[in-house]
Design an enzyme around this catalytic site. Structure first.
Site, PDB file in Angstrom:
ATOM      1  N   GLU A  15      -7.918 -64.537  97.962  1.00 47.21           N
ATOM      2  CA  GLU A  15      -9.128 -64.142  97.220  1.00 47.21           C
ATOM      3  C   GLU A  15      -8.808 -63.009  96.239  1.00 47.21           C
ATOM      4  O   GLU A  15      -9.327 -62.977  95.124  1.00 47.21           O
ATOM      5  CB  GLU A  15     -10.195 -63.721  98.235  1.00 47.21           C
ATOM      6  CG  GLU A  15     -11.503 -63.241  97.656  1.00 47.21           C
ATOM      7  CD  GLU A  15     -12.402 -64.358  97.161  1.00 47.21           C
ATOM      8  OE1 GLU A  15     -11.915 -65.203  96.384  1.00 47.21           O
ATOM      9  OE2 GLU A  15     -13.586 -64.378  97.532  1.00 47.21           O
ATOM     10  N   THR A  74     -15.419 -63.174  88.185  1.00 39.16           N
ATOM     11  CA  THR A  74     -15.779 -62.126  89.134  1.00 39.16           C
ATOM     12  C   THR A  74     -15.258 -60.773  88.663  1.00 39.16           C
ATOM     13  O   THR A  74     -15.963 -59.762  88.727  1.00 39.16           O
ATOM     14  CB  THR A  74     -15.219 -62.457  90.531  1.00 39.16           C
ATOM     15  OG1 THR A  74     -15.827 -63.666  90.951  1.00 39.16           O
ATOM     16  CG2 THR A  74     -15.533 -61.376  91.545  1.00 39.16           C
TER      17      THR A  74
HETATM   18  N1  HSE Z   1     -19.101 -59.587  96.504  1.00 42.15           N
HETATM   19  C1  HSE Z   1     -18.388 -60.183  95.414  1.00 42.15           C
HETATM   20  C2  HSE Z   1     -19.012 -59.735  94.119  1.00 42.15           C
HETATM   21  C3  HSE Z   1     -18.492 -61.659  95.534  1.00 42.15           C
HETATM   22  O1  HSE Z   1     -20.235 -59.823  94.001  1.00 42.15           O
HETATM   23  O2  HSE Z   1     -18.293 -59.287  93.232  1.00 42.15           O
HETATM   24  C4  HSE Z   1     -17.847 -62.422  94.398  1.00 42.15           C
HETATM   25  O3  HSE Z   1     -16.642 -62.963  94.779  1.00 42.15           O
END
Ligand code: HSE
Length: 306
Positions: free
Chosen positions: A128, A181
């Site tokens: 990830e 992201t």
């Molecule tokens: N918690 C993460 C974000 C999830 O909101 O950036 C996205 O992969």
């Protein structure tokens, strides 16, 4: 067992108020993977269908997660991986996480389960991190554990499994635009006002209580995000319109799924989820943006062996 075929589900991270800590697992949207033991050691990605992703092990999320596991396990064999991707990268429903968690789950099964779910989450987080630039577990944990999960801490990694109310359904709208992201994280402030913090942790607490007591009304009221949504919603066209229509049509609550662009809506029962799907379909049909809508029960099992 020499070969395993698995379904690795899509997941919704954050769940409005729980940035980087809460997540839940979807049931009918996800990737498939076939993993084979080989006599040659190491990890080899032999097939990727669905989306154009790197075959080089060190550049592929699944490859990196698998390497993290075998570097620890040091098995006397290697693994070949076939990835059948249905979750579009950059969709906000845990595409990279499905690859990372699916592969470590599958290899663990082929090795006769030397690792528990928390250890698998840790390996998958390495994959990830390749996609998003930092290690977070809020998509991986619900995929591996199923249902709703809360990442209590990263160091040491501690995942809490939360109960899922029986009639809970998710409607997901996925506008076909890409939100990276890393970029959706870069626009966030480093500090937040104390007042927002108070509102946010009150909502996380009440959401957890609502899950434990199957209190749908409280659950809906807790799906409020005063910290992240104000910044990120600008990346998602028509976010406010979707939210307004969803609530007007009986949604318990609505928020950005992960870092977007997908939007999730929770409802009590499949009829309500369908009604909401029809209403938000109308919102996006008036735009020139392509989109998909999924309706899913919450998947309390997580990754499944096919
Ligand atoms: N918690 C993460 C974000 C999830 O909101 O950036 C996205 O992969």
């Amino acid at each position: 067992m020499e070969t395993i075929k698995i379904f690795s589900p899509a997941t919704v991270a954050n769940v409005a108020c729980g940035f980087d800590v809460l997540g839940f697992c979807l049931d009918n949207v996800g990737d498939e993977m076939i993993i084979k033991k080989t006599t040659e050691k190491g990890i080899k990605i032999t097939k990727i269908e669905g989306y154009d992703l790197p075959y080089a092990t060190s550049k592929n999320v699944a490859g990196v997660a698998a390497l993290a596991l075998i570097e620890h396990a040091k098995p006397n064999c290697g693994f070949e991986i076939e990835i059948y991707k249905n979750i579009k990268p950059g969709s906000g429903i845990g595409s990279s996480s499905a690859s990372a968690s699916g592969v470590v789950f599958g290899i663990n099964e082929l090795l006769e389960k030397p690792y528990n779910k928390t250890q698998l989450t840790k390996f998958a987080m390495k994959g990830e991190a390749l996609a998003s630039g930092n290690e977070h577990a809020d998509n991986i944990a619900p995929g591996i554990f199923g249902g709703f999960t809360l990442v209590k801490s990263l160091e040491p990694l501690e995942i809490l499994e939360l109960p899922t109310p029986k009639n809970l359904y998710a409607t997901i709208i996925h506008p076909q635009i890409e939100v990276k992201t890393s970029e959706a994280r870069a626009i966030l402030p480093n500090e937040i006002p104390l007042k927002s913090g108070i509102t946010q942790w009150a909502n996380v607490g009440s959401l957890v209580h609502a899950l434990h007591t199957s209190n749908y009304e409280l659950l809906g009221k807790s799906l409020t995000d005063v910290v992240i949504e104000p910044y990120r919603k600008q990346l998602i066209p028509y976010f406010d319109d979707v939210k307004k229509e969803a609530i007007a049509n009986g949604a318990l609550g609505c928020g950005i799924s992960g870092s977007g662009p997908s939007i999730f809506i929770l409802s009590n029962g499949s009829n309500a989820a369908q009604k909401i799907a029809n209403a938000i379909d109308l919102v996006y049909s008036k735009t020139n943006i392509n989109f998909n809508i999924h309706i899913s029960k919450i998947n309390t099992q997580g990754i499944k062996i096919l």
